[in-house]
Design an enzyme around this catalytic site. Structure first.
Site, PDB file in Angstrom:
ATOM      1  N   LYS A 206     -25.239   7.761 -19.892  1.00 46.48           N
ATOM      2  CA  LYS A 206     -25.536   6.787 -20.939  1.00 46.48           C
ATOM      3  C   LYS A 206     -26.068   7.415 -22.227  1.00 46.48           C
ATOM      4  CE  LYS A 206     -26.547   3.112 -17.601  1.00 46.48           C
ATOM      5  NZ  LYS A 206     -25.787   1.957 -18.032  1.00 46.48           N
TER       6      LYS A 206
ATOM      7  N   ASP B 111     -26.360  -3.567 -21.223  1.00 43.34           N
ATOM      8  CA  ASP B 111     -27.444  -3.586 -20.233  1.00 43.34           C
ATOM      9  C   ASP B 111     -28.641  -4.351 -20.784  1.00 43.34           C
ATOM     10  OD1 ASP B 111     -26.135  -2.057 -18.294  1.00 43.34           O
ATOM     11  OD2 ASP B 111     -26.823  -0.171 -19.168  1.00 43.34           O
TER      12      ASP B 111
ATOM     13  N   GLY C 166     -38.749   4.927 -13.816  1.00 42.49           N
ATOM     14  CA  GLY C 166     -37.562   5.580 -14.339  1.00 42.49           C
ATOM     15  C   GLY C 166     -37.675   5.790 -15.836  1.00 42.49           C
TER      16      GLY C 166
ATOM     17  N   GLY D 256     -34.536   7.016 -17.721  1.00 39.96           N
ATOM     18  CA  GLY D 256     -33.195   7.304 -18.221  1.00 39.96           C
ATOM     19  C   GLY D 256     -32.669   6.225 -19.137  1.00 39.96           C
ATOM     20  N   GLY D 257     -31.339   6.193 -19.298  1.00 41.66           N
ATOM     21  CA  GLY D 257     -30.731   5.245 -20.221  1.00 41.66           C
ATOM     22  C   GLY D 257     -30.967   3.803 -19.841  1.00 41.66           C
ATOM     23  N   MET D 258     -30.891   3.483 -18.545  1.00 39.91           N
ATOM     24  CA  MET D 258     -31.122   2.110 -18.114  1.00 39.91           C
ATOM     25  C   MET D 258     -32.581   1.727 -18.293  1.00 39.91           C
ATOM     26  SD  MET D 258     -29.393  -0.418 -17.042  1.00 39.91           S
ATOM     27  CE  MET D 258     -29.574  -2.024 -16.284  1.00 39.91           C
TER      28      MET D 258
END
Length: 272
Positions: A69, A105, A128, A130-132
């Site tokens: 992502k 998202d 988390g 990251g991208g999400m």
């Protein structure tokens, strides 16, 4: 689905561990709407070459999943505000060789927080970075949440993400609890080394008021199963997958299916 032919429009997805979710959802909608399109999932061995293929072969749309992502940002021509604001991409639209990146998202997270009426006064743990996680944290901020902690072992990614939105960062849970707990890591994802791992300890699940797992495959992750067994309201990654895929479908085709058509595609996707 129409027989393969030279005029067929192709859309694809790129993921380290592809599932059939997007493939079944999009292709079912193509069939319902009588569109001469087809959708195929790929696990790229070289991301740069894959995106070059999207451009060079005239592939109309490209969904982007973990862990790509952020890596695709350098490979596109334009960033829509939905992607630029959080430096994360999950959708690429190819118009005559011009690649524009979006993030649906964020839209999915935003809609699910609202439809499930999660109070903005709730304390939140987001695991988390990251991208999400970026999409999730941005949606929480924009929905009015203020008491949010980003849990990430990697301080180099976790702390900047928390700081960007005025939230807290911690390297580990250390017995912490919150009203809303959100997993945005691959923990519990089918096909991976942590497929059977519970993303949060049972005591944290028991203390939560709402449990949210963005992992879409399987629909019933270890976290979702544990939360249901504990009687907690649950928001699933399968729900995220449906909403973000719908918005991708609209970006690719310019057509918005009816609610009935979306439900039929969702049922078909989950029946695999």
């Amino acid at each position: 689905m129409p027989i393969l032919n030279k005029d067929m429009t192709l859309c694809i997805s790129l993921s380290a561990r592809p599932s059939n979710n997007g493939t079944r959802f999009h292709n079912h909608l193509y069939e319902q709407l009588d569109l001469n399109w087809i959708y195929k999932a790929f696990a790229p061995t070289n991301l740069e070459q894959a995106i070059a293929g999207v451009r060079g072969l005239g592939i109309r749309g490209c969904a982007v999943s973990m862990p790509y992502k952020e890596d695709v940002i350098a490979l596109v021509d334009e960033m829509d505000p939905s992607a630029k604001a959080i430096d994360s991409v999950n959708t690429i639209v190819n118009t005559d060789g011009h690649l524009k990146a979006y993030n649906t998202d964020y839209t999915a997270i935003e809609q699910l927080l609202a439809s499930n009426k999660v109070p903005a006064s709730y304390s939140v743990l987001v695991q988390g970075a990251g991208g999400m996680a970026k999409a999730t944290v941005a949606a929480l901020r924009d929905a009015g949440f203020t008491d949010v902690t980003v849990l990430a072992r990697n301080e180099a990614t976790g702390r900047p993400l928390a700081d960007q939105y005025g939230f807290q960062w911690r390297a580990g849970l250390d017995g912490g609890t919150a009203d809303l707990i959100v997993n945005v890591t691959p923990l519990g994802m089918a096909g991976g080394p942590d497929a059977d791992t519970l993303a949060f300890p049972q005591e944290t699940i028991d203390a939560a008021r709402v449990v949210f797992d963005v992992v879409a495959l399987p629909a019933e992750t270890p976290l979702v199963k544990a939360a249901r067994a504990a009687g907690k309201p649950v928001i699933t990654g399968a729900e995220v997958a449906t909403i973000q895929a719908l918005e991708q479908f609209v970006l690719y085709t310019g057509v918005r299916p009816t609610d009935e058509q979306v439900r039929a595609a969702e049922d078909f996707m989950r029946a695999q």
